[in-house]
Design a protein around this motif. Structure first.
Motif, short mmCIF file in Angstrom:
data_model
loop_
_atom_site.label_atom_id
_atom_site.label_comp_id
_atom_site.label_asym_id
_atom_site.label_seq_id
_atom_site.Cartn_x
_atom_site.Cartn_y
_atom_site.Cartn_z
N THR A 74 50.11 19.79 25.06
CA THR A 74 50.95 20.99 25.08
C THR A 74 50.39 22.05 24.15
O THR A 74 50.32 23.22 24.49
N PHE A 75 49.99 21.62 22.99
CA PHE A 75 49.52 22.56 21.97
C PHE A 75 48.13 23.12 22.28
O PHE A 75 47.83 24.28 22.02
N LEU A 76 47.26 22.31 22.84
CA LEU A 76 45.85 22.71 22.93
C LEU A 76 45.28 22.79 24.35
O LEU A 76 44.08 23.00 24.49
N THR A 77 46.09 22.64 25.35
CA THR A 77 45.56 22.56 26.72
C THR A 77 44.72 23.76 27.10
O THR A 77 43.67 23.61 27.71
N ARG A 78 45.16 24.93 26.77
CA ARG A 78 44.45 26.13 27.24
C ARG A 78 43.16 26.42 26.48
O ARG A 78 42.37 27.23 26.92
N THR A 79 42.96 25.78 25.34
CA THR A 79 41.79 26.12 24.52
C THR A 79 40.73 25.03 24.48
O THR A 79 39.70 25.24 23.85
N MET A 80 40.97 23.90 25.12
CA MET A 80 40.03 22.78 25.00
C MET A 80 39.63 22.21 26.34
O MET A 80 40.37 22.30 27.31
N SER A 81 38.49 21.54 26.32
CA SER A 81 38.06 20.82 27.51
C SER A 81 38.79 19.48 27.58
O SER A 81 39.38 19.01 26.60
N GLU A 82 38.74 18.85 28.74
CA GLU A 82 39.42 17.55 28.94
C GLU A 82 38.83 16.48 28.02
O GLU A 82 39.55 15.64 27.49
N ASP A 83 37.51 16.51 27.81
CA ASP A 83 36.86 15.51 26.94
C ASP A 83 37.37 15.60 25.51
O ASP A 83 37.62 14.59 24.86
N ARG A 84 37.55 16.82 25.03
CA ARG A 84 38.01 16.99 23.66
C ARG A 84 39.46 16.54 23.51
O ARG A 84 39.84 15.91 22.52
N ILE A 85 40.30 16.87 24.49
CA ILE A 85 41.70 16.44 24.46
C ILE A 85 41.78 14.91 24.46
O ILE A 85 42.54 14.31 23.71
N THR A 86 40.96 14.28 25.30
CA THR A 86 40.94 12.81 25.38
C THR A 86 40.52 12.22 24.04
O THR A 86 41.10 11.25 23.57
N ALA A 87 39.49 12.81 23.43
CA ALA A 87 39.01 12.30 22.14
C ALA A 87 40.08 12.43 21.07
O ALA A 87 40.30 11.50 20.28
N LEU A 88 40.78 13.56 21.03
CA LEU A 88 41.85 13.74 20.04
C LEU A 88 43.00 12.77 20.27
O LEU A 88 43.58 12.24 19.32
N ALA A 89 43.32 12.54 21.53
CA ALA A 89 44.39 11.59 21.84
C ALA A 89 44.00 10.18 21.38
O ALA A 89 44.82 9.46 20.81
N MET A 90 42.76 9.79 21.62
CA MET A 90 42.29 8.46 21.19
C MET A 90 42.33 8.34 19.67
O MET A 90 42.69 7.29 19.13
N LEU A 91 41.95 9.40 18.97
CA LEU A 91 42.02 9.37 17.50
C LEU A 91 43.45 9.17 17.03
O LEU A 91 43.71 8.42 16.09
N SER A 92 44.38 9.83 17.69
CA SER A 92 45.78 9.70 17.31
C SER A 92 46.33 8.32 17.64
O SER A 92 47.02 7.71 16.83
N ILE A 93 45.99 7.80 18.81
CA ILE A 93 46.49 6.50 19.24
C ILE A 93 45.91 5.38 18.38
O ILE A 93 46.61 4.45 17.99
N GLU A 94 44.64 5.47 18.04
CA GLU A 94 43.96 4.41 17.28
C GLU A 94 43.89 4.73 15.79
O GLU A 94 42.94 4.35 15.11
N LYS A 95 44.91 5.41 15.24
CA LYS A 95 44.85 5.83 13.84
C LYS A 95 44.77 4.67 12.86
O LYS A 95 44.16 4.79 11.81
N ILE A 96 45.34 3.53 13.19
CA ILE A 96 45.27 2.37 12.29
C ILE A 96 43.83 1.89 12.18
O ILE A 96 43.32 1.62 11.08
N MET A 97 43.14 1.81 13.32
CA MET A 97 41.74 1.37 13.31
C MET A 97 40.87 2.39 12.57
O MET A 97 39.99 2.02 11.79
N ILE A 98 41.14 3.67 12.76
CA ILE A 98 40.36 4.72 12.11
C ILE A 98 40.56 4.70 10.60
O ILE A 98 39.63 4.93 9.84
N ASN A 99 41.77 4.40 10.17
CA ASN A 99 42.03 4.32 8.72
C ASN A 99 41.25 3.19 8.06
O ASN A 99 40.99 3.24 6.86
N ASP A 100 40.87 2.18 8.84
CA ASP A 100 40.09 1.07 8.30
C ASP A 100 38.61 1.37 8.18
O ASP A 100 37.87 0.64 7.54
N ILE A 101 38.14 2.45 8.82
CA ILE A 101 36.72 2.82 8.77
C ILE A 101 36.48 3.60 7.48
O ILE A 101 37.09 4.65 7.27
N PRO A 102 35.59 3.10 6.61
CA PRO A 102 35.36 3.80 5.34
C PRO A 102 34.72 5.17 5.58
O PRO A 102 33.83 5.33 6.40
N LYS A 103 35.22 6.17 4.86
CA LYS A 103 34.70 7.54 4.88
C LYS A 103 34.65 8.13 6.30
O LYS A 103 33.75 8.89 6.63
#
Length: 128
Positions: A74-103
């Motif tokens: 909703t917030f970013l649909t008009r300004t981003m490509s589908e690949d970027r939206i998908t990547a941001l969604a995956m980052l949000s969904i997998e935030k626990i796994m990402i928090n475990d990755i150092p730096k």
């Protein structure tokens, strides 16, 4: 699916043994059983623990992922490509796994800074 009488016997043994008393939950008990090769000894308990560990605690867990995706789109649909939206969604969904990755955040910023020039300088560049 599970043999009720055998499961009751196995759980009785587990509750009586001091080795199992310091287990804090289903995951730690499952890890203990696997590490000590007790899958055949406690076969019904092992099956039950696998079921408990794989089923989400609430139905909201799956729904929150879709809710997050909806907010991002909703917030970013008009300004981003589908690949970027998908990547941001995956980052949000997998935030626990990402928090475990150092730096992780620092590495993302470094990679972004190495990309072609943008309208705004994101890193300090010397003028010499």
């Amino acid at each position: 699916m599970l043999q009720k009488d055998r499961l009751k016997t196995e759980l009785g043994v587990i509750y009586r043994r001091s080795d199992f008393r310091n287990m804090t939950g289903a995951i730690s008990l499952l890890q203990f059983i696997i590490e000590n090769n007790l899958q055949t000894t406690f076969s019904e308990t092992y099956k039950l623990l696998l079921i408990i560990v794989t089923i989400p605690m609430t139905a909201d867990e799956g729904e929150s992922c879709f809710s997050t995706l909806k907010r991002v789109k909703t917030f970013l649909t008009r300004t981003m490509s589908e690949d970027r939206i998908t990547a941001l969604a995956m980052l949000s969904i997998e935030k626990i796994m990402i928090n475990d990755i150092p730096k992780f955040n620092e590495n993302v910023v470094d990679l972004f800074a190495l990309k072609k020039d943008r309208r705004v300088d994101l890193i300090y560049k010397s003028c010499t």
